[in-house]
Design an enzyme around this catalytic site. Structure first.
Site, PDB file in Angstrom:
ATOM      1  N   GLY A   1       0.834  -1.193   0.000  1.00  0.00           N
ATOM      2  CA  GLY A   1       0.000   0.000   0.000  1.00  0.00           C
ATOM      3  C   GLY A   1       0.865   1.239   0.000  1.00  0.00           C
ATOM      4  O   GLY A   1       2.099   1.175   0.026  1.00  0.00           O
TER       5      GLY A   1
ATOM      6  N   GLY B   1       0.884   5.382   1.624  1.00  0.00           N
ATOM      7  CA  GLY B   1       0.265   6.416   2.443  1.00  0.00           C
ATOM      8  C   GLY B   1       0.868   7.770   2.159  1.00  0.00           C
ATOM      9  O   GLY B   1       1.589   7.969   1.182  1.00  0.00           O
ATOM     10  N   GLY B   2       0.587   8.715   3.047  1.00  0.00           N
ATOM     11  CA  GLY B   2       1.070  10.070   2.839  1.00  0.00           C
ATOM     12  C   GLY B   2       2.567  10.203   2.914  1.00  0.00           C
ATOM     13  O   GLY B   2       3.147  11.118   2.341  1.00  0.00           O
ATOM     14  N   PHE B   3       3.225   9.295   3.638  1.00  0.00           N
ATOM     15  CA  PHE B   3       4.674   9.394   3.817  1.00  0.00           C
ATOM     16  C   PHE B   3       5.452   8.485   2.878  1.00  0.00           C
ATOM     17  O   PHE B   3       6.668   8.533   2.843  1.00  0.00           O
ATOM     18  CB  PHE B   3       5.065   9.065   5.266  1.00  0.00           C
ATOM     19  CG  PHE B   3       4.641  10.122   6.250  1.00  0.00           C
ATOM     20  CD1 PHE B   3       4.603  11.453   5.882  1.00  0.00           C
ATOM     21  CD2 PHE B   3       4.270   9.780   7.534  1.00  0.00           C
ATOM     22  CE1 PHE B   3       4.220  12.430   6.779  1.00  0.00           C
ATOM     23  CE2 PHE B   3       3.885  10.746   8.448  1.00  0.00           C
ATOM     24  CZ  PHE B   3       3.852  12.083   8.068  1.00  0.00           C
ATOM     25  N   GLY B   4       4.781   7.595   2.136  1.00  0.00           N
ATOM     26  CA  GLY B   4       5.498   6.726   1.221  1.00  0.00           C
ATOM     27  C   GLY B   4       4.857   5.357   1.127  1.00  0.00           C
ATOM     28  O   GLY B   4       3.816   5.089   1.731  1.00  0.00           O
TER      29      GLY B   4
ATOM     30  N   VAL C   1       4.685   1.053   1.268  1.00  0.00           N
ATOM     31  CA  VAL C   1       5.047  -0.045   2.152  1.00  0.00           C
ATOM     32  C   VAL C   1       5.117  -1.320   1.314  1.00  0.00           C
ATOM     33  O   VAL C   1       4.211  -1.612   0.523  1.00  0.00           O
ATOM     34  CB  VAL C   1       4.025  -0.214   3.296  1.00  0.00           C
ATOM     35  CG1 VAL C   1       4.435  -1.372   4.202  1.00  0.00           C
ATOM     36  CG2 VAL C   1       3.910   1.071   4.098  1.00  0.00           C
TER      37      VAL C   1
ATOM     38  N   LYS D   1       8.773   0.116   5.082  1.00  0.00           N
ATOM     39  CA  LYS D   1       8.160   1.425   4.839  1.00  0.00           C
ATOM     40  C   LYS D   1       9.222   2.351   4.242  1.00  0.00           C
ATOM     41  O   LYS D   1      10.133   2.797   4.923  1.00  0.00           O
ATOM     42  CB  LYS D   1       7.611   1.994   6.151  1.00  0.00           C
ATOM     43  CG  LYS D   1       6.949   3.342   6.022  1.00  0.00           C
ATOM     44  CD  LYS D   1       6.434   3.800   7.387  1.00  0.00           C
ATOM     45  CE  LYS D   1       5.801   5.172   7.317  1.00  0.00           C
ATOM     46  NZ  LYS D   1       5.348   5.625   8.657  1.00  0.00           N
TER      47      LYS D   1
ATOM     48  N   ASP E   1      -2.536  10.624  15.488  1.00  0.00           N
ATOM     49  CA  ASP E   1      -2.977  10.312  14.123  1.00  0.00           C
ATOM     50  C   ASP E   1      -3.594   8.917  14.084  1.00  0.00           C
ATOM     51  O   ASP E   1      -3.343   8.140  13.168  1.00  0.00           O
ATOM     52  CB  ASP E   1      -1.803  10.395  13.145  1.00  0.00           C
ATOM     53  CG  ASP E   1      -2.277  10.470  11.691  1.00  0.00           C
ATOM     54  OD1 ASP E   1      -3.435  10.904  11.474  1.00  0.00           O
ATOM     55  OD2 ASP E   1      -1.517  10.089  10.795  1.00  0.00           O
TER      56      ASP E   1
END
Length: 503
Positions: free
Chosen positions: A344, A346-349, A351, A365, A462
């Protein structure tokens, strides 16, 4: 100066002293699944498998491998005891691969067990299962004095070192000792699981092993030789180094401890005992990691400073060098971060799923270079997660900071994140009320630990469905601590200066 003959004799004698002999086997067994013929494909595969187990297992103390295709496919596993040094591990495994051929001649499965190590091979796929049933039990025929007191103390000791082993992410190994009586002053215990098991799997495996000895007399020594997990206790020290857990005879029994004749691991919700184990285990494990890798870390820091001149001296992450991963290792594990392995983004990169050479599955990650998570937030997550150990928090295994990459390595959680099920019209049907309640309860336990029971007070900031991961048993694990905030030990409130988290 020694002549060549004398030198060879000394080397031979030293190797004989350092290595276990055939007569030193603690236990040996051959499968009844059938025999192979000489010069057959199965024999060829076996002669390929055994040296690979010995050589690769010596490097890390644990290794699994398969060779060939059905019906001549062979599965193998080796494990060295957690306190065994690399030389002793190598010597033991080298003898094991030779002995098992003699002991189980032309047999399609075999097991040899020594004090420092064991080796198993089979034409049956035992690697895909965590089953530890029907494990051999060896015990001393001499009974103990004051059996009631002995049993209570033994239960408490084995509970604690079993939990220590399940939290010990690098080795799944623990030792401990407890004061008993003047005539028998100490009880010494050891627990170990194969490192490819998760903490929960190790915990359950040891509990089942404890339950397997129900009804046996109160012996002065006992061991259960399970391939997936094993334990042993004696009235004398039988392992190397200092005990990881120390327990006095006057120590109060933890809430929920079973004091019947069968040692059992405490239930997961007993937070007081968990706090004790964490307070003891985390500093010890971190100390062992730092000491054992200090030379490597020094070299790594110099290499990192050369490759990453943009990192100033004040920005170096000096608390986590002991858990550094090589970028080349992570590329191999993830097939060079291929899309097929992507779990998947996400906002940070993104995985990725990875597989290490020792058989462990990991989640990698890879922070995007343009992401909002900079070196400061990365350091925050590393320091926080490295200090936190709880069954409802995702476990950080390591970090990689090479070639401008910022990569975090976590335990792999097979059922992905909660949002992938909760917001899917088909998959959400899997979440009946019983499972939803279990997930809610686990998240609450994780938050309670963060807010009250950990040594640090932490507010996640978060928490959302995509940051809740689910293991193979649908147990929730809270992840992503990049935005977490520390509070003082006696602080009960605070004011934030900016909005953080997911919009």
């Amino acid at each position: 100066m020694l002549c060549l003959t004398e030198t060879l004799l000394l080397l031979l004698l030293s190797s004989l002293v350092a290595s276990p002999a055939l007569s030193d086997t603690v236990y040996q067994s051959c499968d009844t699944s059938g025999n192979y013929t000489t010069n057959s494909t199965f024999q060829s595969n076996l002669f390929t498998l055994l040296p690979s187990l010995s050589s690769n297992g010596s490097a890390s103390g644990f290794y699994t491998n398969t060779v060939g295709t059905v019906p001549d496919k062979i599965y193998g596993l080796v494990l060295c005891r957690g306190d065994t040094n690399a030389t002793a591990c190598h010597n033991c495994l080298d003898v094991a691969r030779q002995d098992v051929i003699q002991i189980c001649s032309n047999n399609k499965g075999g097991l040899v067990w020594y004090d420092p190590c064991y080796l198993r091979y089979s034409n049956q796929n035992f690697l895909s299962s965590t089953d530890n049933s029907n494990a051999p039990i060896l015990y001393n025929t001499q009974n103990v004095s004051d059996p009631d007191k002995f049993n209570k103390l033994l239960v408490d000791l084995m509970n604690k070192i079993a939990q220590f082993a399940s939290y010990n992410t690098s080795r799944r190994f623990a030792t401990g000792e407890a004061n008993f009586t003047v005539s028998n002053p100490k009880i010494y215990g050891l627990t170990q699981c194969t490192p490819d098991l998760s903490g929960d799997q190790c915990h359950r495996c040891l509990q089942a092993a404890f339950n397997a000895i129900s009804g046996l007399p109160y012996s002065q020594g006992l061991r259960v030789l399970g391939v997936r997990c094993n334990f042993r206790y004696e009235l004398y020290p039988f392992y190397e180094g200092k005990s990881m857990v120390l327990l006095s005879a006057s120590s109060p029994q933890s809430n929920g401890t079973n004091t019947t004749t069968t040692p059992t691991v405490e239930e997961e919700g007993k937070k007081n005992n968990t706090g004790i184990i964490l307070a003891i285990s985390i500093p010890l494990v971190i100390a062992v990691l730092i000491i054992s890798t200090i030379c490597f870390c020094f070299w790594k820091r110099r290499r990192l400073s050369k490759k990453n001149p943009s990192l100033t001296e004040s920005e170096e992450i000096t608390d986590v060098e002991s858990i550094l991963f090589d970028l080349s290792m992570l590329r191999d594990a993830t097939a060079n971060f291929s899309d097929e392995n992507k779990l998947g983004e996400g906002g940070f990169g993104a995985v990725y799923k990875g597989l290490l050479h020792d058989g462990r599955e990991i989640a990698v990650k890879r922070l995007s270079r343009g992401s909002g998570q900079g070196i400061g937030e990365l350091k925050n997550e590393l320091v926080l997660v490295a200090k936190l150990q709880h069954r409802n928090l995702v476990r950080l295994l390591g970090v990689c900071l090479e070639e401008q990459e910022k990569i975090l390595v976590y335990e792999y959680v097979p059922n992905r994140s909660l949002d992938t099920i909760l917001f899917d019209s088909v998959k959400r049907k899997e979440l009946d009320w019983e499972r939803r309640y279990k997930i809610i309860n686990g998240i609450a336990r994780g938050l309670l630990y963060l807010h009250e029971d950990s040594q640090l007070k932490i507010i996640h900031r978060d928490l959302k469905a995509s940051n809740i991961l689910l293991d193979e048993d649908m147990n929730p694990k809270i992840s992503d601590f990049g935005l977490a905030r520390l509070f003082g030990g006696d602080q009960i409130g605070g004011t934030t200066s900016r909005v953080v988290g997911t919009l």
